[in-house]
Design a protein around this motif. Structure first.
Motif, short mmCIF file in Angstrom:
data_model
loop_
_atom_site.label_atom_id
_atom_site.label_comp_id
_atom_site.label_asym_id
_atom_site.label_seq_id
_atom_site.Cartn_x
_atom_site.Cartn_y
_atom_site.Cartn_z
N ASP A 274 0.83 -1.20 0.00
CA ASP A 274 0.00 0.00 0.00
C ASP A 274 0.86 1.25 0.00
N LYS A 275 0.23 2.39 -0.24
CA LYS A 275 0.91 3.68 -0.25
C LYS A 275 0.60 4.42 1.05
N VAL A 276 1.59 5.14 1.57
CA VAL A 276 1.45 5.81 2.86
C VAL A 276 1.87 7.27 2.72
N ALA A 277 1.11 8.16 3.36
CA ALA A 277 1.44 9.58 3.43
C ALA A 277 1.17 10.08 4.84
N LEU A 278 1.84 11.17 5.22
CA LEU A 278 1.65 11.81 6.52
C LEU A 278 1.07 13.19 6.34
N PHE A 279 0.19 13.57 7.28
CA PHE A 279 -0.42 14.90 7.26
C PHE A 279 -0.45 15.41 8.69
N GLY A 280 0.07 16.62 8.90
CA GLY A 280 0.08 17.22 10.23
C GLY A 280 -0.57 18.57 10.23
N PHE A 281 -1.27 18.90 11.32
CA PHE A 281 -1.98 20.18 11.38
C PHE A 281 -2.14 20.61 12.82
N ALA A 282 -2.32 21.90 13.00
CA ALA A 282 -2.69 22.48 14.29
C ALA A 282 -3.62 23.65 13.98
#
Length: 439
Positions: A274-282
């Protein structure tokens, strides 16, 4: 380099003070003895400091890259010329994320065969980022133990603190992946997917729903369909980097616990194709990595996760999840790591996740608050303890209401203690993947 009195000299001076008072009270004419005693002590301190050898140099060894929450060894070796000291101490000034109050102290001991003096300490970083070991002080004491010399040196040594990958390296996970990938090179993965792979003769014990009745009628014996297991799914790990996730749980911020669990699950997903990505937010989105499809590029996810910052602000779920939705071109599994303190603060989070689940499969991951659980189960020995227990139980009930609302919206919810959040997340991901719910 300066000459400095030792702790023994300070105690000697304190012991001489009553003697001086007694002399002044009993024989006022002999008052000169008090300053003479003080001068003699100072002379002994200076002579003791001059008797020891000079400082030749030292070597400070520590890893340039360490992982948050994992102990790392710090070793210092010092060399002295001439007479060896009776005692030597070292102090380091560093970033508070490396050591409590930004200070490390250790005592040096002589190495065998006269190779120098050596001391060791353990650094356990509490936050990710780049930490600086700024300055070092060394003090060595003479044979009388009264006076010594002190030398300080600016270091400017940087230590990079990465996310904790110890679960990825664990023997249990490596054994699981090795067993799961047997024969991967020689054959395609067959499972319960939707893409037809081959026909095989039906054997007792197979699922009857897999029987291909048309093919069986043509061949006059039962045949079963074998489908190719779904791969190439898109998995997005979304991290709330706001105030609630900056709070510590058993010594480390929740966000660091979440990053470790996500990277472990991400490694398993990459190994599974599978494909994996990261997303960060505040308050606003921090980062969005491209999708990684090769386990050999896992270090790119680790580097991106190291850049997730700690922000003591309330997160903006509306902006963050709208941005994420706009960037995703196909249906994906979105794993959201977050936490909340009360239903009012969670209202916008619930609404935003409700809009996200219309297009994507959403898994909401949160960690059990061990402190609240301890307050709830505490023995009501007094009124104050009972009041805290009732308040904690009220917060727990409100938390359950929010999680129930999320489940009613069609969002899968995973709540567990931080110690088991990683394995539970992997189990949930594999169950979702096997159910073909992502594509």
């Amino acid at each position: 380099m300066v000459i400095a009195p030792s702790e023994r000299a300070a105690w000697a001076a304190a012991a001489l003070a009553p003697v001086a008072v007694v002399i002044a009270a009993t024989a006022p004419g002999a008052w000169i003895a008090a300053p003479l005693l003080g001068g003699a002590l100072l002379l002994l301190i200076a002579v003791d400091a001059l008797l020891i050898g000079k400082f030749e140099g030292w070597e400070i060894r520590t890893a340039e890259d360490i992982e948050v929450g994992q102990p790392s060894n710090l070793a210092i070796t010092a060399r002295f010329a001439g007479r060896q000291p009776a005692h030597a101490d070292v102090a380091l000034a560093c970033d508070p994320r490396l050591a409590a109050e930004g200070r490390v102290t250790l005592t040096l001991t002589p190495e065998p065969y006269g190779e120098g003096w050596r001391g060791e300490a353990t650094l356990t970083p509490t936050r990710r980022g780049t930490a600086l070991v700024e300055r070092a002080w060394i003090r060595w004491v003479g044979p009388l133990g009264l006076g010594g010399r002190q030398f300080d040196y600016a270091l400017g040594k940087t230590v990079r603190i990465w996310p904790d990958l110890s679960p990825v390296r664990s023997p249990d996970l490596q054994t699981f992946l090795r067993n799961a990938q047997i024969g991967l090179i020689n054959r395609r993965i067959r499972g319960e997917g939707t893409q037809f792979e081959a026909l095989s003769e039906y054997q007792p014990g197979m699922d009857r729903r897999r029987i291909d009745w048309k093919a069986s009628a043509r061949h006059t014996r039962l045949f079963a369909r074998e489908n190719e297991s779904e791969r190439n799914n898109q998995i997005v790990f979304a991290f709330d980097c706001g105030q609630a996730m900056c709070e510590p749980v058993d010594g480390l911020p929740r966000i660091d616990r979440a990053v470790s669990a996500a990277l472990t699950c991400g490694y398993v997903a990459l190994k599974g194709g599978d494909k994996v990505a990261l997303f960060g937010f505040a308050r606003r989105p921090q980062l969005m990595t491209p999708f990684i499809a090769d386990a050999r590029a896992f270090h790119r996810l680790q580097s991106a996760a190291a850049g997730l910052d700690y922000e003591p602000v309330e997160p903006n779920f509306t902006l963050a999840l709208a941005t994420l939705t706009a960037k995703l071109q196909r249906r994906s599994l979105v794993v959201v790591f977050s936490d909340f303190t009360d239903p009012t603060a969670a209202e916008l989070m619930v609404e935003s996740l409700g809009r996200l689940v219309n297009k994507h499969l959403v898994l909401f991951v949160t960690m059990t608050d061990s402190e609240v659980e301890e307050l709830i189960t505490a023995h009501p020995g007094d009124i104050a303890t009972l009041a805290r227990s009732v308040t904690a139980d009220s917060l727990a009930q409100q938390r359950k209401l929010v999680l129930t609302r999320l489940r009613r919206l069609g969002i899968d919810v995973l709540e567990a203690p931080w110690e088991s959040i990683g394995p539970r997340l992997i189990d949930r991901y594999l169950a979702i993947r096997n159910s073909e719910a992502i594509g």
